[in-house]
Design an enzyme around this catalytic site. Structure first.
Site, short mmCIF file in Angstrom:
data_model
loop_
_atom_site.label_atom_id
_atom_site.label_comp_id
_atom_site.label_asym_id
_atom_site.label_seq_id
_atom_site.Cartn_x
_atom_site.Cartn_y
_atom_site.Cartn_z
N SER A 49 -2.52 110.83 46.01
CA SER A 49 -1.25 111.20 45.36
C SER A 49 -1.43 112.03 44.09
CB SER A 49 -0.43 109.95 45.04
OG SER A 49 -1.06 109.19 44.03
N HIS A 90 -0.53 107.90 37.98
CA HIS A 90 0.43 109.00 38.10
C HIS A 90 0.70 109.62 36.73
CE1 HIS A 90 2.32 107.84 42.25
NE2 HIS A 90 1.09 108.32 42.34
N ASP A 115 8.51 108.27 41.11
CA ASP A 115 8.05 106.93 41.49
C ASP A 115 9.12 105.84 41.51
OD1 ASP A 115 5.57 108.03 41.68
OD2 ASP A 115 4.79 107.16 39.84
#
EC number: 3.4.21.89
Length: 172
Positions: A49, A90, A115
Site C-alpha cells: 500500500s 501510511h 483510510d
C-alpha cells in the site's frame, strides 16, 4: 557428537548462554522503545500500500518524540487501529486542528481512497495518541524474514529446531 548432553555442566553453560542472548535482545528492544518513545520502534511493511515509497518487506525505524515539531501532512506514520494488533504504515494526507487533539487522515500512497475504512468502528480520524511513530529511516527488504515466518508457521519450528541443535552441538 552429542557430548554437550553427556556433561551436565557444559549443557548448563550453553543453556545460560542462550538465555543471556535472549535477555540481551529483549533489553535492547526495550531500551530502543524508551529512546524512541514508541512501543514498537521497528516495524516491517506487510503490504504494497505504500509503494513506491516503501516496498513489502522493508524494515522501518520509528521515532515518536515530536517535542518541537507537530505531526505534519506528508509525514509517513505507523498507527494501530483500536481492536487490531497490526501496525499500518501510511502517509498523513489531511490535518484538522493543532496540538495533540488534531484530527489526522491517512492514506497509503498506492491506495485509491483514504483510510477511513480501516479505522475502528465510529472513528473518522486519528489523533496523535493513535500513532506509534513516524518513519525516520528504513532498510529495504530486510523484513522479508518476518513475512516468511508469519506466512509459513512451520518455518518457525524448523528455525527453532536448528538453533537448538546448534546450541546442543556447539563446543567450547
Amino acid at each position: 557428537m552429542l557430548s554437550g548432553l553427556a556433561n551436565p555442566r557444559q549443557a548448563a553453560v550453553q543453556l545460560m548462554n542462550f538465555g543471556l542472548i535472549l535477555s540481551t535482545a529483549f533489553m535492547m528492544w526495550k531500551g530502543l522503545s524508551v529512546i524512541t518513545d514508541s512501543p514498537s520502534p521497528i516495524v516491517v511493511v506487510l503490504s504494497g500500500s505504500m509503494e513506491p515509497a516503501f516496498q513489502r518487506g522493508d524494515l522501518l525505524f520509528l521515532w515518536n518524540r515530536n517535542v518541537v515539531a507537530e505531526t505534519s501532512v506528508g509525514e509517513v506514520v505507523v498507527y494501530n487501529v483500536k481492536g487490531k494488533d497490526i501496525p499500518i504504515v501510511h502517509r498523513i494526507v489531511r490535518k484538522f486542528g493543532k496540538g495533540p487533539e488534531a484530527k489526522l487522515l491517512t492514506k497509503g500512497d498506492n491506495n485509491v481512497s483514504d483510510d477511513t475504512e480501516l479505522y475502528a468502528s465510529g472513528q473518522d480520524y486519528l489523533v496523535r495518541k493513535d500513532i506509534i511513530g513516524s518513519v525516520f529511516a528504513y532498510i529495504p527488504f530486510v523484513g522479508y524474514v518476518t513475512i516468511l515466518l508469519s506466512e509459513h508457521p512451520w518455518l518457525k519450528t524448523v528455525m527453532l529446531g536448528l538453533m537448538g541443535l546448534v546450541v546442543v552441538l556447539q563446543r567450547e
